[in-house]
Design an enzyme around this catalytic site. Structure first.
Site, PDB file in Angstrom:
ATOM      1  N   LYS A  32      31.633 -19.102  -2.217  1.00  0.00           N
ATOM      2  CA  LYS A  32      30.274 -19.290  -2.575  1.00  0.00           C
ATOM      3  C   LYS A  32      29.366 -18.710  -1.493  1.00  0.00           C
ATOM      4  CE  LYS A  32      30.938 -22.353  -5.871  1.00  0.00           C
ATOM      5  NZ  LYS A  32      31.278 -21.478  -6.937  1.00  0.00           N
ATOM      6  N   ARG A  33      30.183 -18.234  -0.321  1.00  0.00           N
ATOM      7  CA  ARG A  33      29.388 -17.554   0.629  1.00  0.00           C
ATOM      8  C   ARG A  33      29.204 -15.835   0.400  1.00  0.00           C
ATOM      9  NH1 ARG A  33      31.464 -17.619   6.821  1.00  0.00           N
ATOM     10  NH2 ARG A  33      30.942 -15.317   7.095  1.00  0.00           N
TER      11      ARG A  33
END
Ligand code: GLU
Length: 330
Positions: free
Chosen positions: A251-252
């Site tokens: 998700k980064r």
């Protein structure tokens, strides 16, 4: 018969460290067993996927030292290896399931589906997600088809599913806990679950090693295998990579993309060194080559549960500074 494993990326984004870790373990599983490794591009959801991204994924994998015996670029006996070119196969299997009574057209709107999901369960069926369209008469289907294009759902059997995952262990899903899967959307796109089962079966895949996020899909896929009379492969779901706060690394954005690391001048050995360390295959954080891990690979070493990758460990990729475990804050 040689074992056959695969890596099946979706070319809707760049390969990141989490995908690279899954690819490395799937590759090692086959290379350490003298098996064959297949690369398959899962671009069934065409608007989200791009051929340039598929090319980039292949470049990234090669840069990491991960090769494949069969794939979109090298071909092979059970190709094509790109889902968007396999729609005839999905259609043929879809028609077989339809003929055998496993599929029904569903005319529900999104609102209807929400209502079903929140309604009290168990009156007419033990399947808590069963849709009313399951029991429409042929006359009602004809009438509804005149005003709405349906999607097509798999009639999930009211039976428990049991299987043993090579990492997650024994799994049991009680009867009635799985929704009636959409196998074909109203816009004609085949569902992921159908495509992946057809692909793994027709490509002769014996071992599916993939991310933990797909563990929930496996019972659904097992039901499809059963309905089709096909033997399911052995599954191994590897833990997801998270940051220190437990958020998924995928998700980064930005720095965890393999292509960005390449552009930043990082050596592939640094990325592999990091992956070997966090997956328990090597006890020091130091540069390594993928090929050097073949002889030490075993699934037993892969940690159970989420793998936390601290900023400190992640920075190794960029700084290349070797660390012994005692100096690493996990
Ligand atoms: N294409 C899926 C993904 O990129 C993986 C599917 C699978 O390994 O079964 O998440």
């Amino acid at each position: 018969m040689a074992r056959r494993g695969r890596f099946a990326p979706t070319p809707s984004g760049q390969l990141h460290i989490g995908n690279a870790y899954t690819a490395l373990l799937a590759w090692l599983q086959m290379r350490s067993a003298d098996g064959l490794f297949v690369l398959r591009m899962e671009d069934i959801d065409k608007p989200r996927c791009k051929p340039e991204l598929a090319d980039l994924v292949m470049e990234d994998l090669r840069w990491l030292g991960i090769d494949w015996d069969e794939g979109p670029d090298v071909g092979g006996p059970v190709g094509p290896y790109t889902q968007s070119q396999r729609e005839d196969l999905y259609q043929a299997v879809f028609e077989k399931l339809l003929r055998d009574g496993w599929i029904y057209p569903c005319f529900c709107s999104r609102a209807d589906r929400m209502a079903i999901a929140s309604a009290p369960h168990g009156l007419s069926s033990t399947n808590m997600f069963a849709c009313r369209c399951r029991t429409l008469t042929s006359q009602q289907r004809v009438e509804k088809s005149a005003v709405k294009v349906p999607c097509y759902r798999f009639r999930m059997p009211d039976a428990p599913v049991h299987f043993v995952d090579a990492i997650a262990g024994p799994q049991l899903v009680p009867a009635g806990h799985s929704r009636d899967l959409i196998l074909k959307r109203a816009d004609g796109v085949f569902g992921y679950q159908l495509a992946v089962v057809v692909d793994d079966a027709t490509m002769g895949i014996t071992d599916v090693l993939r991310g933990w996020d797909l563990l929930d899909s496996t019972p659904l896929q097992q039901m499809l295998y059963k309905a089709l009379g096909w033997e399911a492969p052995q599954f191994a779901h590897v833990p997801l990579l998270c940051d220190s706060d437990g958020r998924r690394l995928s998700k980064r954005s930005g720095s965890i993309a393999i292509a960005s690391m390449r552009k930043a001048g990082v050596a592939p050995e640094q990325v592999i060194g990091l992956l070997a360390f966090i997956s328990g295959l090597h006890d020091r954080l130091e540069p390594m080559k993928a090929v050097d891990l073949i002889s030490v690979f075993t699934l037993d070493k892969v940690p159970r549960g989420v793998i936390k990758v601290s900023e400190d460990v992640l920075q190794f990729v960029f700084t290349g500074a070797e660390r012994s475990p005692s100096k690493i804050k996990q």
